[in-house]
Design a protein around this motif. Sequence first.
Motif, PDB file in Angstrom:
ATOM      1  N   LEU A   1      -6.712   2.842   3.460  1.00 54.76           N
ATOM      2  CA  LEU A   1      -6.142   1.577   3.002  1.00 54.76           C
ATOM      3  C   LEU A   1      -6.809   1.072   1.728  1.00 54.76           C
ATOM      4  O   LEU A   1      -6.126   0.553   0.827  1.00 54.76           O
ATOM      5  CB  LEU A   1      -6.254   0.526   4.113  1.00 54.76           C
ATOM      6  CG  LEU A   1      -5.584  -0.827   3.848  1.00 54.76           C
ATOM      7  CD1 LEU A   1      -4.105  -0.642   3.522  1.00 54.76           C
ATOM      8  CD2 LEU A   1      -5.768  -1.752   5.043  1.00 54.76           C
TER       9      LEU A   1
ATOM     10  N   ILE B   1      -0.919   5.803   5.102  1.00 58.05           N
ATOM     11  CA  ILE B   1      -2.260   5.226   5.222  1.00 58.05           C
ATOM     12  C   ILE B   1      -2.992   5.978   6.319  1.00 58.05           C
ATOM     13  O   ILE B   1      -2.545   5.998   7.470  1.00 58.05           O
ATOM     14  CB  ILE B   1      -2.200   3.730   5.574  1.00 58.05           C
ATOM     15  CG1 ILE B   1      -1.350   2.973   4.555  1.00 58.05           C
ATOM     16  CG2 ILE B   1      -3.599   3.133   5.641  1.00 58.05           C
ATOM     17  CD1 ILE B   1      -1.092   1.525   4.927  1.00 58.05           C
TER      18      ILE B   1
ATOM     19  N   CYS C   1      -5.404   2.953  -1.123  1.00 57.11           N
ATOM     20  CA  CYS C   1      -4.030   2.526  -1.392  1.00 57.11           C
ATOM     21  C   CYS C   1      -4.021   1.238  -2.215  1.00 57.11           C
ATOM     22  O   CYS C   1      -3.212   1.087  -3.145  1.00 57.11           O
ATOM     23  CB  CYS C   1      -3.280   2.314  -0.082  1.00 57.11           C
ATOM     24  SG  CYS C   1      -2.865   3.837   0.805  1.00 57.11           S
ATOM     25  N   VAL C   2      -4.909   0.324  -1.868  1.00 63.10           N
ATOM     26  CA  VAL C   2      -5.018  -0.921  -2.638  1.00 63.10           C
ATOM     27  C   VAL C   2      -5.445  -0.611  -4.072  1.00 63.10           C
ATOM     28  O   VAL C   2      -4.914  -1.172  -5.041  1.00 63.10           O
ATOM     29  CB  VAL C   2      -6.008  -1.890  -1.969  1.00 63.10           C
ATOM     30  CG1 VAL C   2      -6.296  -3.089  -2.881  1.00 63.10           C
ATOM     31  CG2 VAL C   2      -5.473  -2.366  -0.626  1.00 63.10           C
TER      32      VAL C   2
ATOM     33  N   ASN D   1      -2.650   0.527  -6.344  1.00 64.64           N
ATOM     34  CA  ASN D   1      -1.861  -0.585  -6.862  1.00 64.64           C
ATOM     35  C   ASN D   1      -2.563  -1.282  -8.003  1.00 64.64           C
ATOM     36  O   ASN D   1      -1.949  -1.599  -9.030  1.00 64.64           O
ATOM     37  CB  ASN D   1      -1.560  -1.574  -5.734  1.00 64.64           C
ATOM     38  CG  ASN D   1      -0.381  -1.166  -4.890  1.00 64.64           C
ATOM     39  OD1 ASN D   1       0.754  -1.521  -5.181  1.00 64.64           O
ATOM     40  ND2 ASN D   1      -0.634  -0.396  -3.841  1.00 64.64           N
TER      41      ASN D   1
ATOM     42  N   ALA E   1       0.809  -1.222   0.000  1.00 66.10           N
ATOM     43  CA  ALA E   1       0.000   0.000   0.000  1.00 66.10           C
ATOM     44  C   ALA E   1       0.837   1.264   0.000  1.00 66.10           C
ATOM     45  O   ALA E   1       0.408   2.298  -0.513  1.00 66.10           O
ATOM     46  CB  ALA E   1      -0.935   0.004   1.217  1.00 66.10           C
TER      47      ALA E   1
END
Length: 412
Positions: free
Chosen positions: A394, A341, A397-398, A401, A313
């Motif tokens: 979070l 995060i 952040c995922v 990706n 993350a």
Amino acid sequence: MGKGGQGKVAKTEKVADEPLNVYLYGKSIDISKFIHKHPGGAKALHIFQNRDATEQFEMYHSPVAHKMMQAMSKDAPDAPAESAVATTDIGRDFAALTKHMEDLGYFKADYADEAFKLFLTLMPGFIGARLLHSGMPVLGAFLMGFSFYLSGWTSHDYLHHSVIKGSSKRMVHWNNAIGYLLGPLWQGYAVEWWRARHNTHHLVTNEDGNDPDIKTAPVLVYVRNTPSIARALNAVQRWQQYYYVPVMAILDVYWRAESIAYLAVRPFHKHKASWLLLAIHYATLAYLFQGKMAYMALMMLVRGFLTGIVVFATHYGEDIIDGGDHKMTLVKQTALTSRNITGGYMMNILTGFISLQTEHHLWPMMPTAHLSKAQVLTRSFFKKWDLEYRESNLVECVWYNIRALRYEHLLH
């Protein structure tokens, strides 16, 4: 071994008496005689050949190391003026900010906080081991996986020498000792392997060819809107945005295997302590999970998933920087390659304060109890120098990706 100051791949074997110069505090210092004694490994020194490493030296080294460096720099020639990074305006201002934080006491130990983190790390493991054989094996396996997950962050802090402070000897000895107990003994990872990866990652975060942590191919190939990379994906990799989240669960198995492989190709007598601690770790696991091996698999999947989701993350969806002498200051590089995060104190606790990734990368030897206070000053500094302060929850952040892995829109 990585890219040096000229952007060339550094040699794994150097010719005898061949100089290896690193630029520190305006001096060109030949560290060829020290390279095999360097606690951080030889790779980092090769990467910074003919490159200013002043900021990286400052963030990682003790007063004893500074004295050694001063002795080595005696009579050393001046480094090329154009190589300077730490003496740029932003570099000097960042050094002043670090000094201000030292004056505020942000680098002093907080042993009450560290004791609480250690309790939070170890207690779920003991409870989980008890529950394995008390009619609640699923919860027991989960708690043991959660304990191993937290121990990754806790041992990380000790091995960064950010927990126990005092004289250089005391700081190094006791941080390392507890780091080894939490590393190979408790969680099953060799410290030597971790340092080889992680310390280099800190020095050259997200640098192509230098940072070992961003080498995720062939399982994950970060496309980052690059058509040539998108076209080169094979049939399996074209599903990577879908299997990204579940693949996190196998990382504990992968890291355990990589850790053992790292030790296996090195002289046994130099790593006897790690082999012994790993043997105790696996013997204990075999004893605890006898007749319940499926639950050990569950424990490893839990630990891998939690660790992977948090680790990926904070860096993997961010900018990739060309290796070599990009002449970027530490703070500018961190701004481009790190993401915090959000989620407040609870998120900080549950992620071992890795959630404050920007502050940790700027000051890896700062106790985690002070990172939230440092965040306030970091935000102001970034605003002053027009740097982006990256932070997301979070889930976001995922998604960053996953978005960096997507490719379909580039094939039309």
